[in-house]
Design a protein around this motif. Structure first.
Motif, short mmCIF file in Angstrom:
data_model
loop_
_atom_site.label_atom_id
_atom_site.label_comp_id
_atom_site.label_asym_id
_atom_site.label_seq_id
_atom_site.Cartn_x
_atom_site.Cartn_y
_atom_site.Cartn_z
N ILE A 1 0.99 -1.17 -0.08
CA ILE A 1 -0.09 0.09 -0.08
C ILE A 1 0.92 1.14 -0.15
O ILE A 1 1.97 1.15 0.79
CB ILE A 1 -0.97 -0.01 1.16
CG1 ILE A 1 -1.82 1.34 1.03
CG2 ILE A 1 -0.04 0.20 2.54
CD1 ILE A 1 -3.15 1.22 2.08
N GLN A 2 0.57 2.29 -0.73
CA GLN A 2 1.25 3.33 -0.87
C GLN A 2 0.88 4.18 0.60
O GLN A 2 -0.22 4.19 1.08
CB GLN A 2 0.86 4.19 -2.04
CG GLN A 2 1.37 3.85 -3.34
CD GLN A 2 1.00 4.93 -4.34
OE1 GLN A 2 0.61 5.78 -3.93
NE2 GLN A 2 1.26 4.39 -5.57
N LYS A 3 1.99 4.89 0.96
CA LYS A 3 1.92 5.65 2.40
C LYS A 3 0.77 6.54 2.39
O LYS A 3 0.01 6.86 3.33
CB LYS A 3 3.43 6.20 2.56
CG LYS A 3 3.24 6.95 4.02
CD LYS A 3 4.70 7.36 4.00
CE LYS A 3 4.88 8.55 5.19
NZ LYS A 3 6.11 9.04 5.21
N VAL A 4 0.47 7.08 1.11
CA VAL A 4 -0.42 8.43 0.99
C VAL A 4 -1.56 7.75 1.35
O VAL A 4 -2.52 8.07 1.86
CB VAL A 4 -0.42 9.13 -0.54
CG1 VAL A 4 -1.45 9.95 -0.57
CG2 VAL A 4 1.19 9.59 -0.66
N ASP A 5 -1.90 6.45 0.60
CA ASP A 5 -3.31 5.81 0.78
C ASP A 5 -3.51 5.23 2.26
O ASP A 5 -4.75 5.45 2.67
CB ASP A 5 -3.23 4.78 -0.04
CG ASP A 5 -3.59 5.03 -1.43
OD1 ASP A 5 -3.91 6.18 -1.87
OD2 ASP A 5 -3.19 4.18 -2.52
N ALA A 6 -2.47 4.84 2.92
CA ALA A 6 -2.46 4.37 4.29
C ALA A 6 -2.93 5.65 5.11
O ALA A 6 -3.68 5.45 5.97
CB ALA A 6 -1.32 3.68 4.65
N VAL A 7 -2.14 6.61 4.77
CA VAL A 7 -2.33 7.81 5.85
C VAL A 7 -3.84 8.13 5.42
O VAL A 7 -4.76 8.75 6.57
CB VAL A 7 -1.69 8.91 5.48
CG1 VAL A 7 -1.91 10.29 6.10
CG2 VAL A 7 -0.22 8.69 5.92
N ARG A 8 -4.46 8.40 4.19
CA ARG A 8 -5.53 8.83 3.96
C ARG A 8 -6.93 7.79 4.63
O ARG A 8 -7.76 8.41 5.13
CB ARG A 8 -6.06 8.67 2.40
CG ARG A 8 -7.31 9.30 2.07
CD ARG A 8 -7.41 9.29 0.52
NE ARG A 8 -7.00 8.24 -0.12
CZ ARG A 8 -7.89 7.20 -0.28
NH1 ARG A 8 -9.16 7.02 0.25
NH2 ARG A 8 -7.40 6.02 -1.12
N LEU A 9 -6.52 6.51 4.65
CA LEU A 9 -7.43 5.45 5.19
C LEU A 9 -7.51 5.47 6.83
O LEU A 9 -8.35 5.31 7.42
CB LEU A 9 -7.30 4.21 4.50
CG LEU A 9 -7.71 3.90 3.04
CD1 LEU A 9 -7.13 2.83 2.70
CD2 LEU A 9 -8.94 4.12 2.89
N TYR A 10 -6.31 5.67 7.31
CA TYR A 10 -6.16 5.20 8.83
C TYR A 10 -5.57 6.30 9.49
O TYR A 10 -5.26 6.29 10.91
CB TYR A 10 -5.07 4.17 8.69
CG TYR A 10 -5.72 2.81 8.19
CD1 TYR A 10 -6.74 2.29 8.84
CD2 TYR A 10 -5.23 2.23 7.04
CE1 TYR A 10 -7.25 0.84 8.25
CE2 TYR A 10 -5.63 1.16 6.41
CZ TYR A 10 -6.53 0.78 7.08
OH TYR A 10 -7.31 -0.62 6.50
N GLY A 11 -5.24 7.57 9.15
CA GLY A 11 -4.83 8.66 9.57
C GLY A 11 -3.02 8.62 9.85
O GLY A 11 -2.64 7.59 9.81
#
Length: 132
Positions: free
Chosen positions: A88-98
């Motif tokens: 998973i891209q870090k950007v997507d993980a931050v968007r989904l989980y904070g």
């Protein structure tokens, strides 16, 4: 298979007495050990906590990082049980989980959300993440 009884593996009473006297002479029998239900001494637990290698488990430092502290832009984890690999891209993980979410929690959630076979038993359900 042989016809020998299992007792051939045990020392004879005479041999056991001889070993006991040897231990008495060396002073090893006097120190004694702990009973199976006895608590371990405090020094033992302190030595475990003070061990510098205790924190160096593979991936231990990476697991504790927050998503905002992770250096790579592509995060990868695998499952030790089913050998699946997730990225998973870090950007997507931050968007989904904070950005304050721990990578360990995020990885476990990602594997849990995609694990399809469910039996109801704790040992068989879910995946076991490996943060390598």
């Amino acid at each position: 298979m042989t016809d020998r009884p299992a007792s051939w593996r045990m020392p004879t009473p005479k041999q056991m007495e001889k070993l006991a006297t040897l231990l008495d002479r060396k002073g090893l029998a006097k120190s004694g050990g702990l009973a199976p239900d006895a608590n371990l001494p405090q020094e033992y637990w302190q030595a475990l906590l003070d061990d510098p290698h205790a924190e160096r488990a593979p991936g231990s430092s990476v697991r504790r990082l927050r998503l905002s502290e992770m250096p790579p832009h592509l995060l990868r984890l695998s499952c030790r049980r089913c050998a699946r690999i997730l990225e998973i891209q870090k950007v997507d993980a931050v968007r989904l989980y904070g950005s304050d979410a721990a990578w360990r929690d995020v990885g476990q959630r990602l594997l849990d959300n995609t694990c399809s076979p469910r039996t109801g038993r704790h040992e068989e359900d879910g995946c076991w993440p490996s943060f390598d």
